[in-house]
Design a protein around this motif. Structure first.
Motif, PDB file in Angstrom:
ATOM      1  N   ALA A 109       6.512 -46.774 -37.044  1.00  0.00           N
ATOM      2  CA  ALA A 109       5.393 -47.063 -37.674  1.00  0.00           C
ATOM      3  C   ALA A 109       4.976 -48.478 -37.848  1.00  0.00           C
ATOM      4  N   ILE A 110       5.717 -49.253 -37.116  1.00  0.00           N
ATOM      5  CA  ILE A 110       5.791 -50.832 -37.232  1.00  0.00           C
ATOM      6  C   ILE A 110       4.318 -51.384 -36.942  1.00  0.00           C
ATOM      7  N   ALA A 111       3.588 -52.227 -37.758  1.00  0.00           N
ATOM      8  CA  ALA A 111       2.313 -52.640 -37.711  1.00  0.00           C
ATOM      9  C   ALA A 111       2.235 -53.933 -38.293  1.00  0.00           C
ATOM     10  N   CYS A 112       1.016 -54.748 -38.101  1.00  0.00           N
ATOM     11  CA  CYS A 112       0.783 -55.994 -38.894  1.00  0.00           C
ATOM     12  C   CYS A 112      -0.657 -56.233 -38.635  1.00  0.00           C
ATOM     13  N   HIS A 113      -1.177 -57.341 -39.498  1.00  0.00           N
ATOM     14  CA  HIS A 113      -2.529 -57.611 -39.459  1.00  0.00           C
ATOM     15  C   HIS A 113      -3.210 -57.703 -37.850  1.00  0.00           C
ATOM     16  N   PHE A 153      -0.200 -51.783 -44.443  1.00  0.00           N
ATOM     17  CA  PHE A 153       0.320 -50.762 -43.601  1.00  0.00           C
ATOM     18  C   PHE A 153       1.814 -51.271 -43.480  1.00  0.00           C
ATOM     19  N   THR A 154       2.516 -52.223 -44.258  1.00  0.00           N
ATOM     20  CA  THR A 154       3.619 -52.804 -43.950  1.00  0.00           C
ATOM     21  C   THR A 154       4.831 -51.540 -44.094  1.00  0.00           C
ATOM     22  N   ASN A 155       5.541 -51.663 -43.169  1.00  0.00           N
ATOM     23  CA  ASN A 155       6.725 -50.778 -43.335  1.00  0.00           C
ATOM     24  C   ASN A 155       7.841 -51.296 -42.778  1.00  0.00           C
ATOM     25  N   CYS A 156       8.984 -50.335 -42.911  1.00  0.00           N
ATOM     26  CA  CYS A 156      10.115 -51.030 -41.940  1.00  0.00           C
ATOM     27  C   CYS A 156      11.020 -49.729 -41.670  1.00  0.00           C
ATOM     28  N   THR A 157      12.326 -49.892 -41.350  1.00  0.00           N
ATOM     29  CA  THR A 157      13.105 -48.748 -40.945  1.00  0.00           C
ATOM     30  C   THR A 157      13.624 -48.075 -42.484  1.00  0.00           C
ATOM     31  N   HIS A 158      13.536 -48.856 -43.564  1.00  0.00           N
ATOM     32  CA  HIS A 158      13.833 -48.509 -44.582  1.00  0.00           C
ATOM     33  C   HIS A 158      12.916 -47.832 -45.596  1.00  0.00           C
ATOM     34  N   CYS A 159      11.651 -47.717 -45.012  1.00  0.00           N
ATOM     35  CA  CYS A 159      10.484 -47.260 -45.730  1.00  0.00           C
ATOM     36  C   CYS A 159       9.329 -46.755 -45.103  1.00  0.00           C
ATOM     37  N   GLY A 160       8.296 -46.200 -45.815  1.00  0.00           N
ATOM     38  CA  GLY A 160       7.017 -46.140 -44.747  1.00  0.00           C
ATOM     39  C   GLY A 160       6.946 -44.688 -44.416  1.00  0.00           C
ATOM     40  N   PRO A 161       5.765 -44.483 -43.700  1.00  0.00           N
ATOM     41  CA  PRO A 161       5.142 -42.963 -43.633  1.00  0.00           C
ATOM     42  C   PRO A 161       6.305 -42.528 -42.456  1.00  0.00           C
ATOM     43  N   ARG A 162       6.277 -41.278 -42.506  1.00  0.00           N
ATOM     44  CA  ARG A 162       7.370 -40.414 -41.581  1.00  0.00           C
ATOM     45  C   ARG A 162       6.751 -39.024 -41.261  1.00  0.00           C
ATOM     46  N   PHE A 163       6.885 -38.134 -42.181  1.00  0.00           N
ATOM     47  CA  PHE A 163       6.401 -36.607 -41.941  1.00  0.00           C
ATOM     48  C   PHE A 163       4.844 -36.799 -42.035  1.00  0.00           C
ATOM     49  N   SER A 164       4.117 -37.376 -42.877  1.00  0.00           N
ATOM     50  CA  SER A 164       2.836 -37.441 -42.923  1.00  0.00           C
ATOM     51  C   SER A 164       2.083 -37.852 -41.605  1.00  0.00           C
ATOM     52  N   GLU A 199       4.676 -65.039 -45.425  1.00  0.00           N
ATOM     53  CA  GLU A 199       4.916 -64.148 -44.463  1.00  0.00           C
ATOM     54  C   GLU A 199       3.731 -63.538 -43.825  1.00  0.00           C
ATOM     55  N   ARG A 200       4.130 -63.234 -42.674  1.00  0.00           N
ATOM     56  CA  ARG A 200       2.935 -62.980 -41.722  1.00  0.00           C
ATOM     57  C   ARG A 200       2.265 -61.689 -42.081  1.00  0.00           C
ATOM     58  N   ARG A 201       2.833 -60.648 -42.873  1.00  0.00           N
ATOM     59  CA  ARG A 201       2.506 -59.442 -43.493  1.00  0.00           C
ATOM     60  C   ARG A 201       1.901 -59.703 -44.738  1.00  0.00           C
ATOM     61  N   PHE A 202       1.640 -60.803 -45.159  1.00  0.00           N
ATOM     62  CA  PHE A 202       1.022 -61.044 -46.669  1.00  0.00           C
ATOM     63  C   PHE A 202      -0.138 -60.224 -46.776  1.00  0.00           C
ATOM     64  N   ARG A 203      -0.120 -59.469 -47.768  1.00  0.00           N
ATOM     65  CA  ARG A 203      -1.319 -58.450 -48.235  1.00  0.00           C
ATOM     66  C   ARG A 203      -1.533 -57.742 -46.810  1.00  0.00           C
ATOM     67  N   TYR A 204      -0.721 -57.218 -46.072  1.00  0.00           N
ATOM     68  CA  TYR A 204      -1.015 -56.210 -45.166  1.00  0.00           C
ATOM     69  C   TYR A 204      -0.769 -54.729 -45.775  1.00  0.00           C
TER      70      TYR A 204
END
Ligand SMILES: [Zn+2]
Ligand SMILES: [Zn+2]
Length: 817
Positions: free
Chosen positions: A186-190, A136-147, A129-134
């Protein structure tokens, strides 16, 4: 269209579907888009001020199937509260599309941060996967929001991701409704996102002798395995991590952090690791793996043991699973649990920026795993405990705040209000659109940095929720900083101020989260906590209140006993023990019957004359009808925590921690310590009298009865007395009917699992309906919700019956029932 009538074959129709609930900012539109396409429907989906609006055309059967699946398969962070369907006669796009949001007042909700989802977890561990060991991986179903949010509406520009420009690959995913990262802000990649870096706080270069390290994140695992303490910039603040199985390291962390005894939170890479040390039942597993991903308190009875220094004197362990990909990658090779405690000194708030981390934490951890995505808003890990088979929030923060709590029926038209909360474990609460928005746990306001953060968050929430209160609500205690601030603001801004009795707010918090209607009959509120200011100027903390949202009547209490030394008595359990023994049996009886006890010698060595004078003259020895102080006194008698409590509730937690299960469940009920219910002289108020209990406890000490058996007899005896009080107060034998048939339990003492379950069981056996806390803490962390509900009831009352009272009056009427 009526979906319940039979659908004629080949019938074609068009409908408009209104969906309310948590449906914005959680990937609801792409879910609808996918389902509509799968069912061959035309039309569109859009966000508006009321939630999500779907317009679909197609065969009636396909529409019915589509609606059923929308209910069945909402996105992981979504929640449907209400769906309305009506016929639609307008034009529809032939190819189903996601339309622009409409309405100037559209506010996309700021949702809580969510733990890494299974799909993202899989991606970061997959070398293809292109986000292998990344991290800060996140998607619509997970990850930072309020913080990470800095303003509204919630989009990338209003987050700390604004400084990172999306790469073309991320941009494509962000624009594609079929992609899991459609509008994931918050989408991001390497290639384009934040990067993690291992540094030394002394700014020296990091060098490693091992060459097997994959990257800086993996190197942290190596450091932990070698016994190092590492600071990690987590989601809502810095954390301090170390190998939880190394007693020397754990003790070192305790000493450096100036944290004497408060239990450490743990993190493990998977459930198998947790199960080696703790019993994880089905409900606990469900909560651990939920998007909220809190710390869950488990019974510490796995096959292996952790060092005593993890949770001194307790039989529980607080575990969480990796909450972010960063934690997942740090723990990947770690087959042992790690301590994952907040990055701070003692009771200060968690550090969130690197400069402060260097300043405050470099003496604890030489290494830090940092990154360049700023933490906008500090938020602690939440804590949940499973009690009576339901998850109960002990600390409500990451993953839960700021999700709104719907107010009960009757509160729909309440105006915008702000409840300021208490002093310890403070939170505040906004009322808006029939919902209560409870802030994340702030901490103890007497800490200057915590108080600053509390004020910062008041401003933040006002912005995020476009909130302008018409009235402020605070505790009646004049020394609470939250009350002082409320008074200043009310004065400065010309706002109405409503000040409330502490324990009444506790009952209302319990009612509100149980959706108890505004106009329903009063309940018996049993509120057991440390201290709160009573109506009579004394300190309350073991109260039986006949209450609804509008008012209350105090029907019963615990015995008022002096707290010699005032605030010192809160910290030093032996003072309460001494005061209890003197109040109950007096010095002569104590000396005559129990002089052989080690406890007698212990108390003899204390400055008794000073205490006696304080109690006798009522100087710096306020009377308190406090259940918390009774727990302190009993814990001190059993030698569990005598000199000083290292953290609030330590004595009670230790008393619960040693309870002997066999004595609790199988021993003769008659051995439970006896407490009686006489009436107070003067007021005639029934109260729980512990004299006979103290004689039994001291007698058991003479017989060398094991402390765990005594702890069980105490919990049982107290629960029996509480149930007996409820039965007495209900007056079920009266011709005009019982006073109440529902009982609400609140106050920090009900976070004691043994007491809570024993009281609940006994009340339910007497056919009372028991309401208890689950969504908000029973302790003062839930207080602001109760204040908000009472405040709203007052304002609504004043609106409906203008001549009966004015919401701006400074106090509530006690006899409003
Ligand atoms: Zn995800
Ligand atoms: Zn990218």
């Amino acid at each position: 269209m009526n979906l319940h009538r039979p659908i004629a074959e080949g019938e074609v129709t068009a409908v408009e579907i209104r969906v309310r609930g948590r449906v914005q900012g959680v990937g609801f539109r792409p879910t609808v888009w996918r389902l509509a396409r799968e069912h061959g429907l035309s039309g569109e989906v859009l966000n508006d001020a009321d939630g999500v609006l779907v317009r679909v055309g197609g065969s009636a059967q396909a529409i019915a199937d589509f609606v059923a699946r929308m209910h069945r398969e909402p996105p992981p962070l979504g929640r449907i509260d209400q769906v309305e369907i009506r016929d639609f006669a307008g034009e529809l796009a032939t190819e189903f599309r996601i339309a622009e949001s409409v309405g100037g007042t559209t506010h996309t909700q700021v949702t809580p941060d969510a733990g890494v989802c299974p799909e993202c977890a899989r991606e970061v561990l997959d070398p293809f996967e292109r986000r292998f060991r990344y991290p800060f991986t996140n998607c619509t179903h997970c990850g930072p929001r309020f913080s990470i949010v800095t303003g509204v509406p919630y989009d990338r520009e209003q987050t700390t991701m604004a400084t990172f420009a999306m790469c073309p690959d991320c941009e494509r995913e962000y624009r594609d409704p079929a992609d899991r990262r459609f509008h994931a802000e918050a989408i991001a990649c390497h290639a384009c996102g934040p990067k993690a870096r291992l540094v030394r706080f002394d700014r020296a270069a990091v060098s490693f002798d091992q060459h097997s390290m994959l990257d800086d994140v993996d190197a942290v695992c190596g450091l932990l395995q070698k016994g190092e303490i590492v600071a990690i910039k987590g989601l809502g603040g810095f954390q301090l991590a170390c190998d939880a199985t190394r007693a020397d390291t754990v003790s070192r962390l305790r000493a450096l952090k100036h944290r004497d005894a408060k239990p450490f939170a743990l993190m493990a890479r998977d459930l198998d690791v947790i199960r080696r040390y703790a019993r994880v039942d089905g409900e606990a597993e469900r909560v651990l793996t939920s998007p909220e991903a809190p710390i869950v308190i488990h019974p510490a009875d796995g096959p292996e043991l952790l060092p005593e220094a993890i949770a001194p004197g307790l039989r529980t362990l607080g575990f969480m699973l990796p909450t972010t990909p960063l934690h997942l990658l740090v723990l990947r090779r770690m087959t042992r649990p790690v301590v994952m405690t907040s990055g701070n000194l003692c009771d200060e708030p968690q550090v969130i920026d690197e400069e402060t981390a260097r300043e405050r934490l470099s003496g604890i951890a030489p290494y830090a795993l940092i990154h360049d995505r700023a933490i906008a808003n500090r938020i602690d890990d939440s804590v949940v405990r499973i009690m009576a088979d339901r998850p109960r929030l002990i600390r409500r923060a990451r993953g839960y705040a700021p999700a709104p709590i719907k107010l009960p029926p009757g509160f729909e038209t309440a105006p915008e209000l702000l409840a300021m909360g208490g002093e310890l474990k403070a939170t505040f609460c906004l009322v808006k659109d029939g919902e209560a928005i409870l802030s994340q746990h702030q901490g103890d306001l007497e800490d200057v940095a915590t108080y600053d953060d509390y004020r910062k968050n008041l401003t933040l929430y006002a912005t995020l929720f476009d909130h302008t209160p018409v009235a402020l609500i605070a505790d009646r205690h004049p020394e609470y900083l939250s009350t002082k601030l409320a008074r200043e603001r009310a004065q400065a801004e010309g706002l109405a101020l409503i000040e409330l009795q502490h324990h009444h707010a506790h009952v209302a918090a319990c009612l509100a989260e149980n959706a108890y209607p505004l106009d329903a009959a009063p309940v018996l509120g049993i509120v057991l906590d440390g201290l709160g200011l009573g109506d009579d100027g004394t300190i309350w903390g073991g109260e039986f209140l006949l209450a609804d949202y509008r008012g209350y009547e105090r029907l019963g209490t615990f015995k008022p006993v002096a707290m010699p030394g005032g605030a010192a008595a809160v910290k030093e359990p032996w003072r309460n023990l001494y005061a209890h023994l003197m109040a109950e049996m007096g010095p002569a009886h104590f000396a005559m019957n129990f002089a052989e006890l080690e406890l007698f010698a212990y108390l003899e060595a204390k400055p008794r004359a000073t205490l006696d004078a304080m109690i006798k003259n009522g100087v710096n020895a306020p009377l308190a009808s406090s259940c918390g102080r009774l727990f302190d006194a009993v814990a001190a008698a059993l030698g569990l925590c005598r000199e000083r409590q290292a953290y609030e509730g330590e004595a009670g937690a230790k008393l619960e921690g040693i309870v002997d299960d066999d004595a609790l469940h199988n021993e003769d009920e008659a051995l439970a310590y006896p407490l009686s219910i006489p009436n107070l002289r003067g007021s005639g108020l029934p109260y729980i009298e512990p004299l006979a209990m103290w004689n039994a406890i001291l007698g058991d000490l003479i017989l060398n009865t094991p402390a765990p058996v005594m702890a069980a007899r105490f919990h049982k005896g107290l629960a029996k007395a509480i149930a007996a009080m409820a039965r007495k107060l209900a007056r079920r034998d009266r011709a005009d009917g019982a006073r109440f048939d529902r009982i609400a339990l609140s106050g920090g003492c009900f976070q004691n699992l043994v007491l809570f379950e024993e009281v609940t069981r006994r009340l339910e056996a007497e056919d009372f309906t028991v309401l208890s806390h689950s969504q908000v803490p029973a302790n003062d962390g839930g207080l602001a919700l109760g204040q908000a509900a009472i405040g709203a009831a007052h304002v609504l009352n004043a609106k409906n019956k203008p001549r009966e009272g004015n919401a701006s009056c400074a106090s509530e009427s006690q006899a409003a029932l």
